[in-house]
Design a protein around this motif. Structure first.
Motif, PDB file in Angstrom:
ATOM      1  N   PRO A   1       0.832  -1.213   0.000  1.00 19.10           N
ATOM      2  CA  PRO A   1       0.000   0.000   0.000  1.00 19.10           C
ATOM      3  C   PRO A   1       0.858   1.252   0.000  1.00 19.10           C
ATOM      4  N   THR A   2       0.309   2.321  -0.545  1.00 18.25           N
ATOM      5  CA  THR A   2       1.037   3.589  -0.613  1.00 18.25           C
ATOM      6  C   THR A   2       0.805   4.451   0.622  1.00 18.25           C
ATOM      7  N   ASP A   3      -0.019   3.966   1.543  1.00 17.82           N
ATOM      8  CA  ASP A   3      -0.276   4.677   2.802  1.00 17.82           C
ATOM      9  C   ASP A   3      -0.422   3.651   3.919  1.00 17.82           C
ATOM     10  N   GLY A   4      -0.724   4.105   5.126  1.00 19.37           N
ATOM     11  CA  GLY A   4      -0.747   3.234   6.285  1.00 19.37           C
ATOM     12  C   GLY A   4      -1.732   2.075   6.174  1.00 19.37           C
ATOM     13  N   ILE A   5      -1.323   0.898   6.650  1.00 19.43           N
ATOM     14  CA  ILE A   5      -2.177  -0.288   6.672  1.00 19.43           C
ATOM     15  C   ILE A   5      -3.108  -0.207   7.883  1.00 19.43           C
ATOM     16  N   THR A   6      -4.387  -0.487   7.681  1.00 18.10           N
ATOM     17  CA  THR A   6      -5.371  -0.415   8.766  1.00 18.10           C
ATOM     18  C   THR A   6      -5.839  -1.780   9.249  1.00 18.10           C
ATOM     19  N   SER A   7      -5.768  -2.807   8.388  1.00 20.35           N
ATOM     20  CA  SER A   7      -6.244  -4.125   8.801  1.00 20.35           C
ATOM     21  C   SER A   7      -5.672  -5.209   7.898  1.00 20.35           C
ATOM     22  N   LEU A   8      -5.472  -6.400   8.487  1.00 18.76           N
ATOM     23  CA  LEU A   8      -5.007  -7.576   7.753  1.00 18.76           C
ATOM     24  C   LEU A   8      -5.862  -8.769   8.141  1.00 18.76           C
ATOM     25  N   CYS A   9      -6.308  -9.552   7.150  1.00 19.91           N
ATOM     26  CA  CYS A   9      -7.124 -10.735   7.413  1.00 19.91           C
ATOM     27  C   CYS A   9      -6.782 -11.825   6.408  1.00 19.91           C
ATOM     28  N   TYR A  10      -6.577 -13.049   6.895  1.00 23.57           N
ATOM     29  CA  TYR A  10      -6.426 -14.184   5.984  1.00 23.57           C
ATOM     30  C   TYR A  10      -7.795 -14.650   5.517  1.00 23.57           C
ATOM     31  N   LEU A  11      -7.885 -15.053   4.256  1.00 20.92           N
ATOM     32  CA  LEU A  11      -9.116 -15.616   3.720  1.00 20.92           C
ATOM     33  C   LEU A  11      -9.166 -17.103   4.040  1.00 20.92           C
ATOM     34  N   PRO A  12     -10.385 -17.695   4.127  1.00 19.53           N
ATOM     35  CA  PRO A  12     -10.494 -19.145   4.322  1.00 19.53           C
ATOM     36  C   PRO A  12      -9.685 -19.893   3.278  1.00 19.53           C
TER      37      PRO A  12
ATOM     38  N   LEU B   1      -3.983 -13.320   1.741  1.00 17.90           N
ATOM     39  CA  LEU B   1      -4.012 -12.334   2.805  1.00 17.90           C
ATOM     40  C   LEU B   1      -4.597 -11.034   2.269  1.00 17.90           C
ATOM     41  N   ALA B   2      -5.678 -10.560   2.898  1.00 13.11           N
ATOM     42  CA  ALA B   2      -6.323  -9.310   2.478  1.00 13.11           C
ATOM     43  C   ALA B   2      -5.819  -8.161   3.328  1.00 13.11           C
ATOM     44  N   CYS B   3      -5.747  -6.982   2.718  1.00 13.80           N
ATOM     45  CA  CYS B   3      -5.182  -5.806   3.379  1.00 13.80           C
ATOM     46  C   CYS B   3      -5.995  -4.572   3.009  1.00 13.80           C
ATOM     47  N   SER B   4      -6.339  -3.749   4.009  1.00 16.63           N
ATOM     48  CA  SER B   4      -6.973  -2.454   3.758  1.00 16.63           C
ATOM     49  C   SER B   4      -6.021  -1.353   4.203  1.00 16.63           C
ATOM     50  N   SER B   5      -6.149  -0.170   3.609  1.00 11.82           N
ATOM     51  CA  SER B   5      -5.196   0.883   3.943  1.00 11.82           C
ATOM     52  C   SER B   5      -5.801   2.268   3.743  1.00 11.82           C
TER      53      SER B   5
ATOM     54  N   ALA C   1     -12.101   8.359  -3.063  1.00  7.26           N
ATOM     55  CA  ALA C   1     -10.857   7.752  -2.591  1.00  7.26           C
ATOM     56  C   ALA C   1     -10.770   7.793  -1.072  1.00  7.26           C
ATOM     57  N   ALA C   2     -11.881   7.509  -0.414  1.00 10.57           N
ATOM     58  CA  ALA C   2     -11.918   7.542   1.044  1.00 10.57           C
ATOM     59  C   ALA C   2     -11.032   6.449   1.622  1.00 10.57           C
ATOM     60  N   PRO C   3     -10.262   6.752   2.648  1.00 12.00           N
ATOM     61  CA  PRO C   3      -9.429   5.738   3.295  1.00 12.00           C
ATOM     62  C   PRO C   3     -10.276   4.608   3.862  1.00 12.00           C
ATOM     63  N   LEU C   4      -9.722   3.394   3.841  1.00 16.69           N
ATOM     64  CA  LEU C   4     -10.383   2.232   4.425  1.00 16.69           C
ATOM     65  C   LEU C   4      -9.853   2.024   5.836  1.00 16.69           C
ATOM     66  N   LEU C   5     -10.758   1.997   6.817  1.00 19.85           N
ATOM     67  CA  LEU C   5     -10.356   1.866   8.211  1.00 19.85           C
ATOM     68  C   LEU C   5     -10.535   0.457   8.764  1.00 19.85           C
ATOM     69  N   SER C   6     -11.375  -0.357   8.130  1.00 15.85           N
ATOM     70  CA  SER C   6     -11.694  -1.664   8.693  1.00 15.85           C
ATOM     71  C   SER C   6     -11.912  -2.690   7.591  1.00 15.85           C
ATOM     72  N   LEU C   7     -11.776  -3.962   7.969  1.00 14.96           N
ATOM     73  CA  LEU C   7     -11.868  -5.059   7.010  1.00 14.96           C
ATOM     74  C   LEU C   7     -12.381  -6.303   7.727  1.00 14.96           C
ATOM     75  N   ALA C   8     -13.242  -7.054   7.053  1.00 13.29           N
ATOM     76  CA  ALA C   8     -13.750  -8.314   7.597  1.00 13.29           C
ATOM     77  C   ALA C   8     -13.833  -9.354   6.490  1.00 13.29           C
ATOM     78  N   VAL C   9     -13.585 -10.604   6.846  1.00 17.07           N
ATOM     79  CA  VAL C   9     -13.681 -11.717   5.906  1.00 17.07           C
ATOM     80  C   VAL C   9     -14.702 -12.712   6.446  1.00 17.07           C
ATOM     81  N   PRO C  10     -15.910 -12.772   5.871  1.00 18.55           N
ATOM     82  CA  PRO C  10     -16.910 -13.750   6.314  1.00 18.55           C
ATOM     83  C   PRO C  10     -16.389 -15.173   6.133  1.00 18.55           C
ATOM     84  N   PRO C  11     -16.849 -16.122   6.974  1.00 23.42           N
ATOM     85  CA  PRO C  11     -16.386 -17.516   6.887  1.00 23.42           C
ATOM     86  C   PRO C  11     -17.005 -18.251   5.708  1.00 23.42           C
TER      87      PRO C  11
END
Length: 278
Positions: free
Chosen positions: A13-24, A35-39, A65-75
């Protein structure tokens, strides 16, 4: 034992990372480790950590181009991501089709501002995701609904005592879930929730019914603002971290913990000399 080797992923990412989640593991391709990443640059990225390659880079809101603050991966094995942005939007992204859909918004159809930011997301099941924001609101969303965009109404809502900074969920037996939200003012809100007939509703394309019962609104044992909260694997306790570089261990049922002689405690960490790392 030697320390594991750190490996950098391509196209960061070109800016700060806000969340990391592995996918099933079965998502998209069973041989990949995704691995998913929001920033703060407003993009979702998905990496294959085995090959260190970037699989997906997607701008969730090309207009603002709003920053992403959160991330979720449904099961779910279908490669679905949910992202929350600084302007309050909750969006659904399908990796297979490379399409994004607005599930709803914390601004509730009002003007999008950072005061309505969706700061926390957590999956409840394959069809329901929880969000909490700087507007002091907690919402549950049905992921199957997206055609109405920002005008979609949440399945259930609850008022929080302050801005939401961190959230975690635990799925128990018979659809019973525990949600804990850490807010401003050093408050921790604990909610018991039961998603009723979710699978049946999905099959019949009917609305999902949720029984949401607020259980506790208590003060953190830490003296400074909570930075993150995570529930124990058994859902009976939680770990809290603060901006002061401390971690606290607390139990949800304090009376039961006292009977079994389990006491809450805290310890210092993330310090080098007099330098504290929040």
């Amino acid at each position: 034992m030697s320390a594991p080797e750190a490996r950098a992923l391509s196209d960061p990412p070109t800016d700060g990372i806000t969340s990391l989640c592995y996918l099933p593991q079965s998502s998209i391709n069973p041989s990949l480790s995704l691995l998913a990443c929001s920033s703060w640059d407003g993009c979702l990225r998905v990496y294959d950590t085995k090959t260190q390659a970037n699989v997906v880079t997607h701008s969730m809101d090309s207009r603002s181009a709003a920053p992403l603050l959160s991330l979720a991966v449904p099961p779910s094995p279908e490669g679905i991501l949910v992202a929350g942005s600084l302007n309050g939007l909750v969006q659904h992204y399908d990796i297979k089709t490379s399409t994004s859909t607005i599930i709803g918004a914390h601004c509730g159809g009002e003007q999008r501002t950072e005061q309505n930011a969706c700061s926390c997301l957590a999956p409840i099941d394959c069809n329901v995701v929880a969000s909490a924001g700087w507007d002091s609101k907690f919402h549950l969303w049905d992921l199957r609904i997206g055609s109405s965009g920002e005008q979609n109404k949440p399945v259930a809502s609850h008022d929080l005592p302050g801005k939401a900074f961190s959230m975690d969920t635990h799925r128990g037996n018979e659809g019973k879930n525990t949600v804990v939200i850490a807010t401003s003012g050093r408050r921790n809100c604990i909610i018991d929730m039961r998603v009723l007939s979710s699978e049946k509703a999905h099959e019949l394309n009917e609305p999902i019914v949720v029984d949401l019962v607020p259980q506790q609104n208590r003060e953190s044992s830490l003296k400074y603002q909570t930075r993150a909260v995570r529930l124990f694997p058994d859902g009976k306790g939680m770990a809290l971290s603060s901006i002061e570089g401390r971690v606290a261990i607390e139990y949800l049922d304090e009376a039961e913990a006292e009977k079994t002689k389990k006491k809450k405690y805290a310890f210092k960490c993330h310090r080098v000399g007099d330098t504290i790392y929040p």
